[in-house]
Scaffold this motif. Structure first.
Motif, PDB file in Angstrom:
ATOM      1  N   VAL A 121      27.105  71.145  53.430  1.00  0.00           N
ATOM      2  CA  VAL A 121      26.117  71.774  54.309  1.00  0.00           C
ATOM      3  C   VAL A 121      25.755  70.847  55.460  1.00  0.00           C
ATOM      4  CG1 VAL A 121      23.784  72.729  54.415  1.00  0.00           C
ATOM      5  CG2 VAL A 121      25.220  73.164  52.416  1.00  0.00           C
ATOM      6  N   GLU A 124      28.047  70.404  58.587  1.00  0.00           N
ATOM      7  CA  GLU A 124      28.076  71.480  59.569  1.00  0.00           C
ATOM      8  C   GLU A 124      26.709  71.756  60.169  1.00  0.00           C
ATOM      9  OE1 GLU A 124      29.637  74.850  57.559  1.00  0.00           O
ATOM     10  OE2 GLU A 124      31.678  74.043  57.382  1.00  0.00           O
ATOM     11  N   SER A 125      25.671  71.154  59.623  1.00  0.00           N
ATOM     12  CA  SER A 125      24.321  71.432  60.084  1.00  0.00           C
ATOM     13  C   SER A 125      24.055  70.757  61.426  1.00  0.00           C
ATOM     14  CB  SER A 125      23.304  70.950  59.046  1.00  0.00           C
ATOM     15  OG  SER A 125      21.989  71.147  59.521  1.00  0.00           O
ATOM     16  N   PHE A 195      20.658  76.687  63.034  1.00  0.00           N
ATOM     17  CA  PHE A 195      21.502  77.843  63.306  1.00  0.00           C
ATOM     18  C   PHE A 195      22.193  77.787  64.659  1.00  0.00           C
ATOM     19  CE2 PHE A 195      17.784  79.244  60.778  1.00  0.00           C
ATOM     20  CZ  PHE A 195      18.430  79.427  59.573  1.00  0.00           C
ATOM     21  N   ASP A 244      23.088  81.674  64.488  1.00  0.00           N
ATOM     22  CA  ASP A 244      24.303  81.789  63.692  1.00  0.00           C
ATOM     23  C   ASP A 244      24.045  81.192  62.312  1.00  0.00           C
ATOM     24  OD1 ASP A 244      26.796  81.981  62.640  1.00  0.00           O
ATOM     25  OD2 ASP A 244      27.749  80.545  63.999  1.00  0.00           O
ATOM     26  N   PRO A 245      23.793  82.005  61.295  1.00  0.00           N
ATOM     27  CA  PRO A 245      23.520  81.456  59.956  1.00  0.00           C
ATOM     28  C   PRO A 245      24.736  80.807  59.308  1.00  0.00           C
ATOM     29  CG  PRO A 245      23.661  83.856  59.888  1.00  0.00           C
ATOM     30  CD  PRO A 245      23.686  83.472  61.336  1.00  0.00           C
ATOM     31  N   SER A 246      25.924  80.988  59.869  1.00  0.00           N
ATOM     32  CA  SER A 246      27.126  80.376  59.301  1.00  0.00           C
ATOM     33  C   SER A 246      27.414  79.007  59.901  1.00  0.00           C
ATOM     34  CB  SER A 246      28.331  81.293  59.513  1.00  0.00           C
ATOM     35  OG  SER A 246      28.626  81.416  60.889  1.00  0.00           O
ATOM     36  N   HIS A 247      26.483  78.455  60.664  1.00  0.00           N
ATOM     37  CA  HIS A 247      26.623  77.112  61.250  1.00  0.00           C
ATOM     38  C   HIS A 247      27.836  77.013  62.174  1.00  0.00           C
ATOM     39  CE1 HIS A 247      23.422  75.605  58.684  1.00  0.00           C
ATOM     40  NE2 HIS A 247      24.040  76.148  57.646  1.00  0.00           N
ATOM     41  N   THR A 249      30.522  79.332  62.617  1.00  0.00           N
ATOM     42  CA  THR A 249      31.708  80.155  62.369  1.00  0.00           C
ATOM     43  C   THR A 249      31.630  81.487  63.115  1.00  0.00           C
ATOM     44  OG1 THR A 249      31.965  79.150  60.184  1.00  0.00           O
ATOM     45  CG2 THR A 249      33.138  81.212  60.604  1.00  0.00           C
ATOM     46  N   LEU A 250      30.501  82.180  62.979  1.00  0.00           N
ATOM     47  CA  LEU A 250      30.345  83.460  63.662  1.00  0.00           C
ATOM     48  C   LEU A 250      30.275  83.275  65.171  1.00  0.00           C
ATOM     49  CD1 LEU A 250      27.763  85.230  61.318  1.00  0.00           C
ATOM     50  CD2 LEU A 250      30.239  85.531  61.400  1.00  0.00           C
ATOM     51  N   GLN A 253      33.776  82.997  66.389  1.00  0.00           N
ATOM     52  CA  GLN A 253      34.414  84.311  66.362  1.00  0.00           C
ATOM     53  C   GLN A 253      33.915  85.195  67.496  1.00  0.00           C
ATOM     54  OE1 GLN A 253      36.923  85.233  64.421  1.00  0.00           O
ATOM     55  NE2 GLN A 253      36.924  83.205  63.491  1.00  0.00           N
TER      56      GLN A 253
END
Length: 458
Positions: A121, A124-125, A195, A244-247, A249-250, A253
């Protein structure tokens, strides 16, 4: 008597037989035989003594060896018994160690597992960009096989609490930022919890290798960047922002989504043809709609003052054609009707202008989209034939062309269909007004029996 004694006897007897010619007494011969027998007896006795001596010595050696074997066996049994006792002692001591160190092992395993999970975690945070030193503590705990030091446990607890607390904050801070050209510089960063982070209108992600924030190579769409820019300039109150809650990734994309220009480019030549046709149709429709609105306004003004025809609107021109010859009598009603019909027919082409061409564009748009769809499917099947269907990304080009051209064709046809209906309705209303007014003028002219006077009264 053995073979050696017999040979000695023969040797002793040969000279006697050889010298038989000489007178020898039997007593002498007998004496020689007795002497030889006695000598052999002494030799045999000496040999027996030596054999018995050797036998006794070997028996002593055997007894000594058996005694040594028995002593070695006893020693081995003692060593074996001692080994078994030591093994039992070791097992007992291990059991005692396990019993006393049970809590220690549980703490060690729990800390190592928690540190390993939190490392994924924290790497990526975005909070790690503000406190990069915590990654070393987490890595040390995750890779440690011994009991963790108390100081490391306290720092790990602080890192967990920091992640929890900072995730609910919006902060500004200075941090190293690596741009798309690889240049590292210190910049002001706005962070929304763990985020999203951005500087200006450029979104950032955290790179654990460089221990710095890195600009996305491809930024999201313009409206997302505008949100980041507005949020960065705000000082208080509530403002919209993308998180972005996926740190990251989204966000990556989202950035990879093609924009409108790229979407159109995916459609190929047919997409540009559809856009050109749609643009021409839209310009014609706008021009005609503006014209009809202006004409409608002029007709309404003319209806309010029907007695004074003006040439800036179709109704005024039709009325002017009716009043063109004041000498017309009642017998000329057919001529007047024809004149009014001619004036109305002269106005209809301008009122219904571009409508047939718009209907053609409405029909051609979906057909061109269908052509693009078929072309895209041909490209897709060709790729499948050459490369196989293992990687869907290889077929994305043909499928994109098929879908984009279909959407563009429908996107041109559907709005044009409504616009053409509006234009047709507006033109029909104006033509109907012209027909009604011309029919009313003609009827009043016939009823009054005079051409110019009754027309002026009307």
């Amino acid at each position: 008597m053995n073979r050696r004694h017999l040979a000695a006897l023969l040797l002793c007897c040969v000279p006697a037989f050889a010298s038989a010619a000489e007178p020898v007494g039997l007593d002498a011969l007998l004496k020689q035989v007795q002497d030889a027998a006695g000598q052999d007896a002494r030799l045999n006795q000496a040999r027996e003594q030596r054999f018995l001596s050797d036998k006794n010595q070997q028996a002593a050696l055997v007894a000594q060896a058996e005694a040594a074997q028995a002593a070695a066996k006893n020693k081995a049994d003692a060593v074996r018994a001692n080994f078994a006792a030591n093994q039992k002692t070791i097992a007992d001591l291990k059991a005692q160690i396990q019993a006393h160190a049970g809590d220690y092992l549980q703490v060690q395993g729990a800390v190592k597992e928690a540190a390993g999970a939190f490392r994924a975690v924290a790497s990526e945070s975005l909070i790690s960009a503000q406190a990069p030193e915590r990654l070393k503590t987490i890595d040390a705990l995750a890779d440690n096989d011994g009991y963790p030091p108390v100081a490391d446990l306290e720092r790990f607890w602080y890192a967990l609490q920091q992640e929890l607390t900072e995730s609910g904050k919006v902060v500004r801070f200075k941090a190293p930022v690596v741009d798309t050209d690889g240049v590292r510089s210190e910049q002001e960063v706005v962070r929304i919890g763990s985020f999203s982070a951005f500087t200006g209108n450029r979104y950032l992600v955290f790179d654990p290798e460089a221990l710095a924030l890195v600009e996305l190579t491809r930024q999201p769409a313009h409206h997302w960047r505008a949100l980041a820019d507005d949020f960065g300039e705000a000082t208080d109150g509530l403002h919209a922002a993308m998180i972005d809650p996926s740190h990251g990734t989204l966000l990556v994309q989202e950035a990879l989504r093609p924009n409108l220009r790229e979407r159109i480019a995916q459609g190929g030549v047919i997409a540009y043809v559809i856009i050109v046709i749609g643009t021409i149709g839209a310009l014609m429709a706008i021009y005609q709609l503006v014209y009809l609105l202006r004409v409608g306004r002029g007709v309404r003004v003319q209806l309010a003052d029907i007695g004074r025809p003006r040439d800036d609107n179709p109704l005024g021109r039709v009325l002017a054609a009716f009043r063109g010859d004041p000498a017309q009598g009642i017998g000329d009603a057919e001529v007047l009707e024809l004149r009014l019909s001619e004036a109305i027919l002269r106005e209809i082409p301008a009122l219904e202008r571009f409508q047939p061409l718009l209907r053609l564009i409405i029909a051609a748009g979906p057909l061109l989209g269908l052509v693009g769809t078929v072309t895209g499917m041909i490209i897709t099947f060709q790729v499948i034939q050459e490369q196989g269907a293992g990687d869907p990304r290889l077929m994305a080009g043909g499928i994109s062309q098929a879908m984009i051209t279909t959407v563009l064709g429908l996107g041109v046809a559907v709005p044009m269909l409504f616009v053409n209906a509006i234009l047709s309705a507006r033109s029909r209303v104006l033509v109907q007004i012209l027909d009604e007014q011309s029919a009313g003028l003609l009827a009043r002219h016939i009823e009054s029996g005079t051409g110019e006077g009754d027309a002026r009264g009307a």
